[in-house]
Design a protein around this motif. Structure first.
Motif, short mmCIF file in Angstrom:
data_model
loop_
_atom_site.label_atom_id
_atom_site.label_comp_id
_atom_site.label_asym_id
_atom_site.label_seq_id
_atom_site.Cartn_x
_atom_site.Cartn_y
_atom_site.Cartn_z
N SER A 241 9.58 24.92 64.10
CA SER A 241 9.57 25.49 62.79
C SER A 241 10.97 26.19 62.89
O SER A 241 11.45 26.20 61.96
CB SER A 241 8.20 26.54 62.90
N ASP A 242 11.60 26.47 64.08
CA ASP A 242 13.04 27.04 64.00
C ASP A 242 13.97 25.83 64.41
O ASP A 242 13.53 25.40 65.70
CB ASP A 242 13.15 28.19 64.85
N ARG A 243 14.69 25.43 63.50
CA ARG A 243 15.51 24.16 63.75
C ARG A 243 16.12 24.28 65.40
O ARG A 243 16.45 25.32 65.91
CB ARG A 243 16.67 24.20 63.05
N LYS A 244 15.74 23.22 65.93
CA LYS A 244 16.29 22.84 67.42
C LYS A 244 17.71 22.41 67.39
O LYS A 244 17.86 21.44 66.66
CB LYS A 244 15.32 22.00 68.38
N PRO B 94 15.93 17.84 65.31
CA PRO B 94 15.91 19.17 65.00
C PRO B 94 15.17 19.70 64.25
O PRO B 94 14.78 20.97 64.21
CB PRO B 94 17.53 19.08 64.61
N PHE B 95 14.48 18.92 63.42
CA PHE B 95 13.31 19.23 62.37
C PHE B 95 12.15 19.33 62.65
O PHE B 95 11.26 19.59 62.07
CB PHE B 95 13.80 18.54 60.98
N LYS C 234 16.07 21.69 57.32
CA LYS C 234 15.71 22.96 57.73
C LYS C 234 16.07 24.07 56.91
O LYS C 234 17.57 23.85 56.73
CB LYS C 234 16.00 23.22 59.25
N ILE C 235 15.48 25.07 56.51
CA ILE C 235 16.11 26.01 55.68
C ILE C 235 15.90 27.44 56.46
O ILE C 235 14.77 27.62 56.77
CB ILE C 235 15.68 26.09 54.17
N GLY C 236 16.86 28.09 56.92
CA GLY C 236 16.84 29.41 57.30
C GLY C 236 17.74 30.40 56.60
O GLY C 236 18.39 30.31 55.88
N LEU C 237 17.38 31.91 57.20
CA LEU C 237 18.29 32.72 56.63
C LEU C 237 19.59 33.07 57.60
O LEU C 237 19.44 32.85 59.05
CB LEU C 237 17.53 34.17 56.83
N GLY C 238 20.71 33.37 57.13
CA GLY C 238 21.80 33.49 57.85
C GLY C 238 23.03 34.38 57.48
O GLY C 238 22.67 34.74 56.13
N GLU C 239 24.11 34.45 57.72
CA GLU C 239 25.23 34.92 57.12
C GLU C 239 26.10 33.98 56.64
O GLU C 239 26.39 32.96 57.24
CB GLU C 239 25.96 36.00 58.40
#
Lengths: 274, 256
Positions: free
Chosen positions: A87-90, A83-84, B62-67
């Motif tokens: 760049s956008d988690r799979k 998943p990592f 993994k770090i992203g933006l979300g609600e």
């Protein structure tokens, strides 16, 4: 291929690519054999920004049973991306893309492994992409092939994966991520270096027949370089240097002078029955 | 997971234990050597590869933006998952996450969440609208027993190296604030013996196992009892004591 509208300068005025390579140059490739303890064979490949681990189990009883072939072994490959790794988690687990790649890789190896020697069994090949930067399937094939050799599964030759494509109007070897996203074509292939047989071939984008010939020429040339790295990895795994050998000979006295030391793994201990 | 062990091996482990020895020469309260490599995956915001003996686990954050979730509008989101790919062991199978994988992910998650290792309030950007979403993905590579602890060490090590990608919203990248480092210790029970960090053969014949996660002060932050056997109360107390004592050394290695 990706969004060609977006203006990305992929080839500069000197004919160099955005990572400084010339069109015929590979990214740095590193191969290591026998990196896992549990698997029957394993290998690790770093190829540019790709990090791929391959493990082989088998030949072992094929499951599910109804897939068993009475006259030969199966090759069951599984290509999986962590998943990592992107760049956008799979999302974990197989998707249509990885299922397709697993299928074509299984077929590629089926033509080189001596399957008829192992009826009703399966050679299971697992490839995990830990970090991805374009060309993961070629890195995975390259790793898997070393892992199969490390497992001692007899095959006609190693298999090398390599890709070429077209970037900014120029045919280039081994596309990187930007080139893959914004280039005009990508041709991943796998070849048996000793015979030149092509055992995997895919292509997307737009190429003239002449450009295709150039792309194949680049890939076939690079395959020989990678083949040497694969063999070198296997030699490093299994060879013993003359110095090491002599050192071993020198320390091993013909008659042990004292009782060998108690070893919890191998020796009987008084009072501990096997 | 269908692990089998030869009766001969079972007898040998039990007989060695009676003589106060473990199959690999360790003391009962001695974990296997731990090595941690941090920042090994550049596509992840945080990562660590952990070798606990021959057990090998890679963890990516993994770090992203979300609600945010509607019931916690002021806190970020933490999701932990574990994959046990067939690469890691001949007994692991493809398919949806096995109950073992789900248990590992949930126990690791609980240790981090309940110890407040990550202050979820600090991950809120706009209450009710925009927060940081953390994914901890545990990827087993080589299985030689006690994946649970290896996964939990990997997760903590990966978190300590993680970066909040502020540049994704026009700001600056900054380190993920880690408030404390909870450490899990798993003990296997074989007869009257409690063995810290069971290796594969010990795990295969264990009657029961208990995982206790403790923080810097030795306070208990999460627990999980597993397998069919049982523990007496005094045994549970011993495992708690072991967890705090052995955890100290492990924490130092993870923070190094």
């Amino acid at each position: 291929m990706g969004d060609t509208e977006k203006k990305v300068k992929l080839i500069d005025s000197d004919g160099r690519r955005n990572d400084g390579r010339m069109p015929h140059e590979l990214r740095p490739v590193k191969i290591e054999a026998g990196v896992l303890h549990r698997a029957d064979g394993s290998a690790y490949v770093e190829w540019g920004g790709n990090k791929v681990l391959a493990a082989v189990y088998g030949p072992r009883e094929a499951h599910p049973r109804h897939l068993q072939k009475p006259t030969r072994a199966l090759v069951q490959c599984r290509y999986n991306m962590a998943p990592f790794s992107v760049s956008d988690r799979k999302r974990p687990g197989p998707d249509r893309r990885s299922n397709e790649i697993s299928k074509v890789i299984s077929e590629a190896f089926s033509s080189v492994i001596f399957l008829e020697q192992f009826p009703r069994t399966s050679v299971d090949v697992y490839m995990e992409v830990l970090q991805a930067e374009a060309g993961t399937r070629c890195a995975a094939i390259t790793a898997a092939s070393v892992a199969i050799a490390d497992a001692g599964v007899p095959m006609r030759d190693l298999v090398v994966g390599c890709a070429s494509g077209k970037v900014g109007g120029v045919v280039c070897l081994d596309l990187n991520k930007d080139e893959d996203n914004f280039g005009e074509a990508d041709v991943p292939m796998a070849v048996v270096p000793r015979t030149g047989q092509i055992v995997l071939l895919q292509m997307d984008g737009h190429l003239t027949a002449k450009e295709f010939d150039q792309a194949m020429a680049y890939s076939l040339g690079a395959a020989q370089q990678i083949y040497e790295l694969q063999k070198d990895a296997l030699r490093r795994r299994y060879s013993v240097s003359l110095e090491e050998f002599r050192a071993k000979e020198a320390t091993a006295s013909p008659e042990p002078e004292e009782e060998p030391k108690y070893d919890v793994y191998h020796d009987d201990q008084p009072g501990v029955a096997e | 997971m269908n692990e089998t062990v030869a009766e001969l091996q079972r007898d040998r482990i039990v007989k060695l234990l009676a003589a106060g020895k473990r199959i690999d020469g360790r003391r009962a309260d001695e974990p296997r050597p731990l090595s941690v490599q941090k920042g090994v995956i550049s596509t992840a915001e945080g990562s660590a590869r952990v070798h606990l003996g021959r057990t090998d686990v890679l963890v990516g954050v993994k770090i992203g933006l979300g609600e945010p979730f509607p019931d916690t509008p002021n806190s970020g989101v933490l999701t932990t998952s574990a994959e046990l790919p067939p690469m890691a062991s001949p007994t692991f199978e493809t398919g949806p996450p096995s109950p073992t994988a789900v248990e590992i992910a949930r126990v690791v998650d609980r240790g981090i969440r309940e110890s407040k290792a990550i202050d979820m309030a600090k991950l809120c950007i706009v209450p009710g609208e925009k927060v940081w979403v953390l994914y901890i993905d545990i990827h087993a590579l080589d299985f030689d027993g006690n994946l649970l602890d290896a996964a939990s060490y990997g997760a903590m090590a990966a978190l300590t190296t993680a970066t909040l990608p502020g540049t994704k919203m026009g700001g600056e990248d900054k380190p993920l604030p880690v408030e404390c480092v909870p450490i899990s210790i798993t003990c296997a029970k074989i007869g009257e013996h409690l063995l810290v960090d069971p290796c594969l053969d010990e795990e295969r014949i264990a009657e029961a196992r208990l995982t206790v996660t403790t923080d810097e002060k030795g306070a208990i932050r999460a627990m999980q009892k597993g397998l069919n056997g049982s523990f007496r109360f005094d045994e549970v107390q011993r495992v708690i004591g072991l967890s705090a004592a052995v955890g100290k050394g492990i924490r130092e290695i993870i923070l190094k």
